[in-house]
Scaffold this motif. Sequence first.
Motif, mmCIF file in Angstrom:
data_model
loop_
_atom_site.group_PDB
_atom_site.id
_atom_site.type_symbol
_atom_site.label_atom_id
_atom_site.label_comp_id
_atom_site.label_asym_id
_atom_site.label_seq_id
_atom_site.Cartn_x
_atom_site.Cartn_y
_atom_site.Cartn_z
ATOM 1 N N MET A 1 -50.288 -19.691 89.774
ATOM 2 C CA MET A 1 -50.403 -19.729 88.320
ATOM 3 C C MET A 1 -51.149 -20.997 87.908
ATOM 4 O O MET A 1 -50.852 -22.086 88.399
ATOM 5 N N ARG A 2 -52.128 -20.841 87.030
ATOM 6 C CA ARG A 2 -52.903 -21.964 86.536
ATOM 7 C C ARG A 2 -52.983 -21.873 85.019
ATOM 8 O O ARG A 2 -52.855 -20.799 84.445
ATOM 9 N N SER A 3 -53.203 -22.991 84.383
ATOM 10 C CA SER A 3 -53.274 -23.013 82.923
ATOM 11 C C SER A 3 -54.455 -23.851 82.467
ATOM 12 O O SER A 3 -54.898 -24.776 83.166
ATOM 13 N N LYS A 4 -54.979 -23.537 81.289
ATOM 14 C CA LYS A 4 -56.000 -24.364 80.661
ATOM 15 C C LYS A 4 -55.844 -24.262 79.153
ATOM 16 O O LYS A 4 -55.387 -23.243 78.624
ATOM 17 N N ILE A 5 -56.204 -25.356 78.482
ATOM 18 C CA ILE A 5 -56.111 -25.423 77.027
ATOM 19 C C ILE A 5 -57.526 -25.408 76.470
ATOM 20 O O ILE A 5 -58.365 -26.248 76.834
ATOM 21 N N ILE A 6 -57.798 -24.452 75.606
ATOM 22 C CA ILE A 6 -59.125 -24.242 75.041
ATOM 23 C C ILE A 6 -59.123 -24.692 73.584
ATOM 24 O O ILE A 6 -58.262 -24.262 72.804
ATOM 25 N N ASP A 18 -51.708 -15.091 89.096
ATOM 26 C CA ASP A 18 -52.080 -14.393 90.325
ATOM 27 C C ASP A 18 -51.081 -13.273 90.573
ATOM 28 O O ASP A 18 -50.010 -13.225 89.955
ATOM 29 N N ALA A 19 -51.425 -12.359 91.461
ATOM 30 C CA ALA A 19 -50.533 -11.242 91.763
ATOM 31 C C ALA A 19 -49.149 -11.767 92.163
ATOM 32 O O ALA A 19 -49.030 -12.627 93.029
ATOM 33 N N GLY A 20 -48.130 -11.257 91.478
ATOM 34 C CA GLY A 20 -46.758 -11.670 91.749
ATOM 35 C C GLY A 20 -46.241 -12.760 90.830
ATOM 36 O O GLY A 20 -45.029 -12.999 90.780
ATOM 37 N N ASP A 21 -47.128 -13.433 90.090
ATOM 38 C CA ASP A 21 -46.691 -14.500 89.182
ATOM 39 C C ASP A 21 -46.001 -13.932 87.949
ATOM 40 O O ASP A 21 -46.338 -12.842 87.471
ATOM 41 N N ARG A 73 -49.954 -6.210 90.552
ATOM 42 C CA ARG A 73 -50.794 -5.898 91.707
ATOM 43 C C ARG A 73 -52.070 -6.746 91.773
ATOM 44 O O ARG A 73 -52.733 -6.795 92.806
ATOM 45 N N GLY A 74 -52.395 -7.400 90.677
ATOM 46 C CA GLY A 74 -53.621 -8.196 90.655
ATOM 47 C C GLY A 74 -53.528 -9.301 89.625
ATOM 48 O O GLY A 74 -52.524 -9.421 88.916
ATOM 49 N N PRO A 75 -54.561 -10.110 89.506
ATOM 50 C CA PRO A 75 -54.531 -11.239 88.574
ATOM 51 C C PRO A 75 -54.643 -10.789 87.119
ATOM 52 O O PRO A 75 -55.080 -9.671 86.820
ATOM 53 N N GLY A 76 -54.272 -11.684 86.225
ATOM 54 C CA GLY A 76 -54.397 -11.416 84.797
ATOM 55 C C GLY A 76 -54.285 -12.702 83.997
ATOM 56 O O GLY A 76 -53.887 -13.754 84.522
ATOM 57 N N ASN A 77 -54.661 -12.632 82.739
ATOM 58 C CA ASN A 77 -54.607 -13.787 81.833
ATOM 59 C C ASN A 77 -53.722 -13.469 80.635
ATOM 60 O O ASN A 77 -53.728 -12.351 80.109
ATOM 61 N N VAL A 78 -52.982 -14.466 80.185
ATOM 62 C CA VAL A 78 -52.167 -14.368 78.982
ATOM 63 C C VAL A 78 -52.497 -15.569 78.112
ATOM 64 O O VAL A 78 -52.536 -16.709 78.607
ATOM 65 N N ALA A 139 -33.970 -26.677 79.679
ATOM 66 C CA ALA A 139 -33.326 -27.153 80.900
ATOM 67 C C ALA A 139 -33.637 -26.185 82.030
ATOM 68 O O ALA A 139 -34.421 -25.250 81.881
ATOM 69 N N GLY A 140 -32.984 -26.405 83.187
ATOM 70 C CA GLY A 140 -33.200 -25.541 84.341
ATOM 71 C C GLY A 140 -34.151 -26.174 85.337
ATOM 72 O O GLY A 140 -34.242 -27.403 85.471
ATOM 73 N N GLN A 141 -34.895 -25.326 86.029
ATOM 74 C CA GLN A 141 -35.898 -25.754 87.011
ATOM 75 C C GLN A 141 -37.150 -24.945 86.740
ATOM 76 O O GLN A 141 -37.253 -23.785 87.151
ATOM 77 N N ALA A 142 -38.121 -25.517 86.030
ATOM 78 C CA ALA A 142 -39.272 -24.728 85.597
ATOM 79 C C ALA A 142 -40.399 -25.617 85.090
ATOM 80 O O ALA A 142 -40.214 -26.806 84.839
ATOM 81 N N SER A 143 -41.567 -24.993 84.941
ATOM 82 C CA SER A 143 -42.680 -25.582 84.194
ATOM 83 C C SER A 143 -42.722 -24.907 82.839
ATOM 84 O O SER A 143 -42.427 -23.711 82.733
#
Length: 231
Positions: A1-6, A18-21, A73-78, A139-143
Amino acid sequence: MRSKIIGTTLPVLEIQLDAGDRIVGVPDQLSWMSGDVTLTTSTAGGGAGGLFGLVSRAVSGGGLFMTEFHAERGPGNVAFAAKLPGSFVPVEIAPGGGYIVHRHGFVCGSPGIEVTTAFQQTLGGAVFGGEGFMLQKLAGQASAFVELSGELVTYELQPGQSLLVHPGHVGMFEESVAFELTTMRGIRNALFGGDGLFLVRLSGPGKVWLQSLTAPSLAHALAPYLPGKQG
């Protein structure tokens, strides 16, 4: 998983899966998406943790429901577009290293995020659209990503050092920072009603993010230019 700010003034947060994220977020935050991404909206996720956890998350501004975005099953953007001019701030959350953020501050996070109520206080009908002053706890364990409005001013408070802040300018602070609501007497404030001004006392140690733009101040500035009620 990757992120960018536009963008800058009204930025867009784009998460590349990515697939599975998977990521979870508030349902009404989604702006657009592409690729092989499926949405599942339910009361689970976001650290609901039973009825009490669900109610706590809803009261905090996180809502009763959370949406999971899953690239199967494949990559995508949100993509998530800012609601007000401001910034998206990335945070890494670990046990004992959570954050307290303003109501509606949470945008999205990885599985393992827990969104609950940290503080709730009614300050009068005119404050924050009648919703009062509320804070979320992440809280928790996360980004995760938090949306803050206007320009950001950060302070690293030392042990024993404190800062008095107007509630609307409280953007986010580390959970190690102590906070309390206090009243400054002798300052008449029509917005809050009565003879006094509510301020939040933030005490170190820990980092504090303050936001220059508040929704009530923006609404007050625009009010003279809006058409009056008819009938």
